[in-house]
Motif scaffolding. Structure first.
Motif, mmCIF file in Angstrom:
data_model
loop_
_atom_site.group_PDB
_atom_site.id
_atom_site.type_symbol
_atom_site.label_atom_id
_atom_site.label_comp_id
_atom_site.label_asym_id
_atom_site.label_seq_id
_atom_site.Cartn_x
_atom_site.Cartn_y
_atom_site.Cartn_z
ATOM 1 N N GLN A 143 0.823 -1.203 0.000
ATOM 2 C CA GLN A 143 0.000 0.000 0.000
ATOM 3 C C GLN A 143 0.863 1.261 0.000
ATOM 4 O O GLN A 143 0.632 2.180 -0.790
ATOM 5 C CB GLN A 143 -0.920 -0.015 1.221
ATOM 6 N N ARG A 144 1.876 1.304 0.849
ATOM 7 C CA ARG A 144 2.767 2.469 0.913
ATOM 8 C C ARG A 144 3.508 2.674 -0.405
ATOM 9 O O ARG A 144 3.625 3.785 -0.913
ATOM 10 C CB ARG A 144 3.750 2.278 2.063
ATOM 11 N N PHE A 145 4.017 1.595 -0.985
ATOM 12 C CA PHE A 145 4.753 1.669 -2.239
ATOM 13 C C PHE A 145 3.884 2.182 -3.382
ATOM 14 O O PHE A 145 4.379 2.834 -4.307
ATOM 15 C CB PHE A 145 5.318 0.291 -2.583
ATOM 16 N N SER A 146 2.585 1.910 -3.281
ATOM 17 C CA SER A 146 1.659 2.278 -4.355
ATOM 18 C C SER A 146 1.231 3.731 -4.324
ATOM 19 O O SER A 146 0.540 4.189 -5.236
ATOM 20 C CB SER A 146 0.407 1.389 -4.277
ATOM 21 N N THR A 147 1.607 4.480 -3.285
ATOM 22 C CA THR A 147 1.091 5.845 -3.148
ATOM 23 C C THR A 147 1.846 6.869 -3.976
ATOM 24 O O THR A 147 1.398 8.010 -4.106
ATOM 25 C CB THR A 147 1.132 6.293 -1.672
ATOM 26 N N ALA A 148 3.005 6.506 -4.533
ATOM 27 C CA ALA A 148 3.778 7.452 -5.342
ATOM 28 C C ALA A 148 4.729 6.669 -6.231
ATOM 29 O O ALA A 148 4.839 5.439 -6.126
ATOM 30 C CB ALA A 148 4.566 8.427 -4.447
ATOM 31 N N ALA A 149 5.454 7.366 -7.085
ATOM 32 C CA ALA A 149 6.380 6.716 -8.016
ATOM 33 C C ALA A 149 7.725 6.476 -7.320
ATOM 34 O O ALA A 149 8.746 7.089 -7.651
ATOM 35 C CB ALA A 149 6.564 7.572 -9.260
ATOM 36 N N PHE A 150 7.721 5.588 -6.364
ATOM 37 C CA PHE A 150 8.934 5.273 -5.624
ATOM 38 C C PHE A 150 9.814 4.302 -6.418
ATOM 39 O O PHE A 150 9.328 3.504 -7.220
ATOM 40 C CB PHE A 150 8.590 4.639 -4.273
ATOM 41 N N MET A 247 13.382 6.257 -2.099
ATOM 42 C CA MET A 247 13.124 5.034 -1.347
ATOM 43 C C MET A 247 12.183 5.368 -0.204
ATOM 44 O O MET A 247 12.540 6.080 0.733
ATOM 45 C CB MET A 247 14.421 4.465 -0.780
ATOM 46 N N ALA A 248 10.962 4.869 -0.293
ATOM 47 C CA ALA A 248 10.005 5.087 0.789
ATOM 48 C C ALA A 248 10.421 4.302 2.022
ATOM 49 O O ALA A 248 11.073 3.250 1.919
ATOM 50 C CB ALA A 248 8.606 4.655 0.345
ATOM 51 N N GLY A 249 10.060 4.801 3.183
ATOM 52 C CA GLY A 249 10.292 4.073 4.424
ATOM 53 C C GLY A 249 8.983 3.591 5.010
ATOM 54 O O GLY A 249 7.923 4.189 4.771
ATOM 55 N N LEU A 250 9.039 2.514 5.747
ATOM 56 C CA LEU A 250 7.869 2.018 6.469
ATOM 57 C C LEU A 250 8.341 1.436 7.784
ATOM 58 O O LEU A 250 9.165 0.509 7.814
ATOM 59 C CB LEU A 250 7.128 0.950 5.673
ATOM 60 N N LYS A 251 7.835 1.981 8.885
ATOM 61 C CA LYS A 251 8.143 1.427 10.193
ATOM 62 C C LYS A 251 7.218 0.249 10.462
ATOM 63 O O LYS A 251 5.992 0.366 10.367
ATOM 64 C CB LYS A 251 7.965 2.488 11.284
ATOM 65 N N ILE A 252 7.800 -0.892 10.783
ATOM 66 C CA ILE A 252 7.012 -2.085 11.059
ATOM 67 C C ILE A 252 6.393 -1.968 12.445
ATOM 68 O O ILE A 252 7.086 -1.724 13.433
ATOM 69 C CB ILE A 252 7.882 -3.345 10.966
ATOM 70 N N GLU A 253 5.101 -2.141 12.497
ATOM 71 C CA GLU A 253 4.377 -2.099 13.757
ATOM 72 C C GLU A 253 4.131 -3.531 14.234
ATOM 73 O O GLU A 253 3.808 -4.412 13.465
ATOM 74 C CB GLU A 253 3.034 -1.376 13.584
ATOM 75 N N GLY A 254 4.281 -3.739 15.525
ATOM 76 C CA GLY A 254 4.011 -5.068 16.057
ATOM 77 C C GLY A 254 5.166 -6.017 15.802
ATOM 78 O O GLY A 254 6.335 -5.630 15.807
ATOM 79 N N ARG A 255 4.840 -7.247 15.536
ATOM 80 C CA ARG A 255 5.841 -8.307 15.486
ATOM 81 C C ARG A 255 6.902 -8.076 14.410
ATOM 82 O O ARG A 255 6.604 -7.811 13.251
ATOM 83 C CB ARG A 255 5.150 -9.640 15.215
ATOM 84 N N TRP A 256 8.157 -8.191 14.816
ATOM 85 C CA TRP A 256 9.301 -8.299 13.912
ATOM 86 C C TRP A 256 10.335 -9.139 14.628
ATOM 87 O O TRP A 256 10.800 -8.776 15.703
ATOM 88 C CB TRP A 256 9.895 -6.933 13.574
#
Length: 273
Positions: A143-150, A247-256
């Motif tokens: 979903q995050r990757f799809s929001t712009a031309a990353f 390069m978009a970033g995404l912070k993982i929430e919960g389990r990692w």
């Protein structure tokens, strides 16, 4: 039934976001022996070790399927036959599996190259075969990757020792501006003196799951060995942002969980109180 559900999830995503994304594939890196596991991986490749009653790879495949990613390539090496005999073509898990072998293990930077023909012109999610996250994480990445031309997406987590992995820095839109692979304590202190790492700033550790466009293979192919004598995936990512890529970033929430050693594996088997 699984591909039908994936298509419905994709249609719902388009309705909710107004964004139509192209097909995405996935590559799972599962070639290493996992030497830190000792005798546990003498006959069993590390990604096939069991967590909560099933192999780590099955957890990953299930999460990818829930995100609508069903075309998946496994890069195998050590005890490849164990993985291939267990998972087969993936139909029992609702995915379509292909396999490629990594004959020379010379770093993370070239590990995905055997799957270049499999990816073709599609974007792809890349993950190591020993990292566990909630199934929702893969969907959030797409979903995050799809929001712009990353040009790619990098996931991060907090609370880990960045000297054992990597530290990442982001701008106000949470796009990557800088990364340092396995920084020494001296390097971290230098980053503080330079004002790059400010007091109170979150310290973002590279979580080892990515999304890339197929152009990433060109950067992987062009890599030269690092001072450690290996081809580093993070060097390809640095080359992307240094050439003006995003390069978009995404912070993982919960389990990692990086199932890196027997202690971590044992903690996952322990009853949760």
């Amino acid at each position: 039934i699984f591909p039908i559900l994936a298509n419905r999830q994709e249609e719902r995503f388009q309705v909710l976001t107004g964004v139509r994304r192209e097909a995405m594939k996935a590559i799972i890196l599962a070639a290493g022996k996992g030497t830190r596991m000792g005798s546990l991986t003498e006959e069993t490749p590390k990604p096939m070790l069991r967590v909560e009653g099933k192999p780590i790879l099955e957890h990953i495949l299930g999460g990818l399927r829930q995100a609508g990613i069903v075309d998946i390539c496994l890069i195998t090496g050590w005890k490849a036959e164990v993985i291939e005999q267990h998972l087969g073509d993936g139909s029992a898990l609702g995915v379509n599996l292909q396999y490629r072998q990594q004959t020379l293990q010379d770093g993370t930077g070239r590990a995905a190259l055997p799957a270049r023909d499999f990816v073709g012109k599609d974007d792809f999610l890349l993950t190591y075969g020993d990292i566990l996250v909630r199934p929702e994480t893969y969907h959030q990445m797409v979903q995050r990757f799809s929001t712009a031309a990353f040009d790619g997406l990098l996931t991060v987590t907090e609370g880990e020792d960045v000297t054992q992995g990597g530290i990442n820095f982001f701008d106000d839109t949470f796009c990557l501006t800088k990364l340092v692979e396995k920084p020494s304590l001296e390097q971290l202190e230098a980053l503080r003196r330079e004002g790059v790492l400010k007091p109170g700033d979150p310290i973002y550790y590279n979580a080892g799951i990515y999304v890339f466009t197929p152009q990433a293979f060109d950067r992987m192919q062009a890599l030269t060995p690092s001072p450690r004598g290996e081809y580093e995936l993070t060097d390809a990512i640095s080359a992307t942002i240094e050439s003006g890529g995003r390069m978009a970033g995404l912070k993982i929430e919960g389990r990692w969980v990086d199932v890196r050693d027997p202690e971590v594996l044992a903690s996952l088997q322990a009853p949760q109180g």
